[in-house]
Design a protein around this motif. Structure first.
Motif, short mmCIF file in Angstrom:
data_model
loop_
_atom_site.label_atom_id
_atom_site.label_comp_id
_atom_site.label_asym_id
_atom_site.label_seq_id
_atom_site.Cartn_x
_atom_site.Cartn_y
_atom_site.Cartn_z
N VAL A 215 -25.89 -3.61 68.48
CA VAL A 215 -25.39 -4.71 69.29
C VAL A 215 -26.46 -5.13 70.30
CG1 VAL A 215 -22.97 -4.09 69.03
CG2 VAL A 215 -24.31 -3.07 70.87
N ALA A 216 -26.23 -6.24 70.99
CA ALA A 216 -27.24 -6.82 71.87
C ALA A 216 -27.19 -6.27 73.29
CB ALA A 216 -27.08 -8.34 71.90
N ALA A 217 -26.24 -5.42 73.60
CA ALA A 217 -26.10 -4.92 74.97
C ALA A 217 -26.35 -3.42 75.01
CB ALA A 217 -24.71 -5.23 75.50
N SER A 218 -26.88 -2.95 76.13
CA SER A 218 -27.08 -1.52 76.32
C SER A 218 -25.73 -0.80 76.29
CB SER A 218 -27.78 -1.25 77.65
OG SER A 218 -29.04 -1.86 77.69
N ARG A 219 -25.74 0.43 75.80
CA ARG A 219 -24.48 1.19 75.75
C ARG A 219 -24.79 2.68 75.64
NH1 ARG A 219 -20.34 1.09 72.05
NH2 ARG A 219 -20.40 3.34 72.39
N GLU A 220 -23.78 3.48 75.91
CA GLU A 220 -23.89 4.93 75.81
C GLU A 220 -23.60 5.38 74.37
OE1 GLU A 220 -24.87 7.02 78.23
OE2 GLU A 220 -25.22 5.24 79.47
N ALA A 221 -24.04 6.59 74.04
CA ALA A 221 -23.87 7.13 72.70
C ALA A 221 -22.40 7.36 72.38
CB ALA A 221 -24.65 8.44 72.58
N ILE A 222 -22.12 7.38 71.08
CA ILE A 222 -20.78 7.72 70.62
C ILE A 222 -20.84 9.09 69.94
CG2 ILE A 222 -20.15 5.31 70.28
CD1 ILE A 222 -20.64 5.68 67.30
N THR A 223 -19.66 9.70 69.77
CA THR A 223 -19.56 10.98 69.07
C THR A 223 -18.98 10.73 67.68
OG1 THR A 223 -19.26 12.22 71.11
CG2 THR A 223 -18.52 13.27 69.08
N LEU A 224 -19.70 11.17 66.65
CA LEU A 224 -19.23 11.04 65.28
C LEU A 224 -18.66 12.37 64.81
CD1 LEU A 224 -22.10 8.94 63.63
CD2 LEU A 224 -19.93 8.13 64.55
N THR A 225 -17.58 12.30 64.05
CA THR A 225 -17.00 13.49 63.45
C THR A 225 -16.96 13.31 61.94
OG1 THR A 225 -14.74 12.62 63.66
CG2 THR A 225 -15.57 13.97 65.48
N ILE A 226 -16.83 14.41 61.22
CA ILE A 226 -16.81 14.35 59.76
C ILE A 226 -15.72 15.28 59.22
CG2 ILE A 226 -18.61 16.14 59.56
CD1 ILE A 226 -19.55 14.69 57.00
N THR A 227 -15.02 14.81 58.20
CA THR A 227 -14.07 15.62 57.45
C THR A 227 -14.36 15.41 55.96
OG1 THR A 227 -12.43 13.84 57.41
CG2 THR A 227 -12.28 15.44 59.22
#
Length: 542
Positions: A215-227
């Protein structure tokens, strides 16, 4: 080279060497007892080399692996061995990678691991490659096994209209070519399936990649999970399910962005410092410009910087190939491309072993000629930059105006601003004499008082000359002593060219003839100045 001995239903395997002759310490046989046919975990039974026949070795697990390592430098007769096994009351062979998996009630909780993810571009609006590592920790993941990676959101990626993403990377063959992608779902999912005929072995992992646009705006990291879930046709509906696991990322910085490997930890590229200073505000002089820059993201080799606004700014000539100097010049190969018509200086980072580190100053300088006429600079210089394109990202910095220190330089208002130049001169130049009598006796000499005010500060080595002091007779000295408030500025004396009637004042070392203020000094002549004598002043500052 290796061999695995795993007889079905065996409770133990024994290896007996019949011959043995190898290069001691360099050609080595290693025997290991393994928990399964893939040797997921192993116990070393022994390392053997030399000419002594080793004792028999027994694996109590029913699985043995033999490793043969040789440097091929020296040869001996080699070795030979035979093996035999003993059975057990139960079936000890592995099933789906589970040791003793065929034995009744031998069960494990399916687990995924390692599960890793890292992004390649922590920059807004860039094409971002997400690199995944997924392992099947304790069970085989056969064809049809489905993995679901969750945590994507509309706010984290601008790719929201594509229901599928292409899978790439080292182990892409393990999966169907395209993965389902739905960031608009409640948790935002990426779903991929193990392809027909493929198996991810227990204890092994695969790596693969997908590409998204940030995206075009600064942002914080996200947490990904897996199953994950197993193939229903093999296990029955819902028979195999992997517990949810949090995907891990490196904690180091990427391109100077803290935690930059974490998915969608994004920073908008920004020029944090852009200062340009001229060193000479005088017309007709060589002018050295000093540039200091800083960025909030690393600029690697191939990155480009453009300084604009150099046209119509007092320049009279300059080469297209412009030499750079100073500590940061090496990054750009010591030169830049100056396009005079466009008024731009273009620089490229060419040093393969260095970078412009985030939030660190880089300085360099270059020289141009000032015009011969006075110029008041009104045009602002600006700068922009573009990060190098490594095939997955290209970051652009918005242009900003370059700033210069306020105040005077050599007495010139806003003199630090590039191409703000003046012609050094005298605002006040008054000469008066004390007598109109004519006397060859120096004790009865004529005292000449000079009052001047310059429009700039004149540094050591600057010259002021008064011409028209002719006919002073044979007894006049070549060096005249000075008095007055400004006498020390010129070292207390001035040099008289008797023949041409020119008196030269030179600003002494470590002294400054201050501009915009009156300076008074006096000296003695043998004779008065007649009304027909025309005296003139000349000033050369630099």
């Amino acid at each position: 080279m290796s061999w695995t001995i795993a007889p079905q239903g065996a409770s133990s395997v024994t290896l007996t060497f019949t011959e043995f002759s190898t290069d001691f310490k360099f050609d080595v046989v290693t025997v290991m007892a393994c928990t399964d046919q893939y040797c997921t975990s192993a116990l070393q039974l022994g390392n053997f080399s030399g000419n002594d026949v080793p004792d028999s070795q027994t694996s109590a697990t029913g699985v043995m692996r033999i490793l043969w390592k040789t440097d091929k430098m020296y040869t001996s007769h080699g070795w030979s061995a035979r093996w035999d096994s003993k059975g057990s009351s139960g079936i000890r062979s592995a099933l789906l990678g589970i040791p003793d998996g065929r034995r009744p009630m031998r069960v494990v909780v399916p687990r995924l691991g390692p599960v890793l993810v890292q992004q390649s571009a922590p920059v807004t609006s860039a094409v971002n490659t997400l690199n995944f590592t997924v392992g099947c920790q304790n069970i085989e993941c056969a064809e049809g096994t489905t993995f679901i990676i969750s945590g994507f959101s509309v706010a984290s990626t601008s790719t929201i209209k594509t229901p599928f993403l292409e899978i790439s990377g080292l182990d892409k063959r393990y999966f169907n070519e395209r993965a389902e992608f739905d960031p608009s779902a409640h948790v935002g999912i990426l779903k991929l399936k193990v392809a027909q005929g493929q198996i991810i072995l227990a204890g092994s992992s695969v790596t693969f990649s997908v590409q998204l646009r940030n995206v075009a705006a600064s942002r914080e990291a996200i947490t990904l999970t897996i199953t994950g879930s197993g193939n229903e046709t093999l296990f029955g509906l819902g028979a195999l399910s992997f517990p949810k696991a949090i995907m891990q990322s490196p904690v180091s910085s990427l391109l100077g962005v803290p935690l930059g490997y974490r998915p969608f930890q994004l920073l908008k590229p920004h020029i944090t410092k852009a200062i340009i200073v001229q060193t000479t505000p005088f017309t007709g002089h060589i002018n050295t410009l000093i540039v200091t820059l800083s960025f909030n993201i690393d600029l690697m080799v191939g990155s480009r910087i453009t300084i604009s606004g150099l046209s119509n700014s007092g320049l009279i000539s300059a080469p297209n190939f412009l030499s750079l100097s100073g500590g940061g010049s090496r990054l750009f190969g010591g030169s830049g491309n100056l396009e005079m018509k466009a008024g731009t200086l273009k620089l490229s980072v060419v040093d393969l072993y260095r970078k412009i580190s985030a939030n660190s100053d880089v300085s360099f300088r270059f020289s141009l000629f000032n015009n011969n006429s006075e110029h008041i600079s009104t045009q602002e210089l600006s700068i922009t930059a573009a990060g190098s394109d490594f095939g997955y990202m290209a970051m652009n910095f918005d242009p900003i105006a370059m700033s210069s220190p306020k105040g005077r330089l050599f007495g010139v208002r806003n003199g630090f601003r590039p191409f703000n130049t003046v012609v050094p001169g005298l605002d006040v130049a008054v000469l008066s004499q004390s007598t109109i009598s004519m006397n060859d006796d120096l004790s009865m000499a004529n005292v000449i008082t000079v009052t001047v005010k310059t429009n700039v500060d004149c540094l050591a080595g600057s010259r002021m000359a008064i011409s028209g002091l002719l006919d002073q007779g044979p007894n006049i000295p070549d060096v005249l002593l000075l008095n007055g408030s400004a006498a020390s500025v010129f070292g207390g004396s001035a040099v008289l060219d008797v023949v041409n009637g020119v008196l030269t004042f030179i600003v002494a070392e470590d002294e400054v003839l201050a501009g915009h203020s009156l300076s008074v000094l006096s000296f003695k002549l043998m004779k008065n100045l007649s009304a027909t004598q025309l005296c003139s002043f000349n000033l050369s500052c630099g």
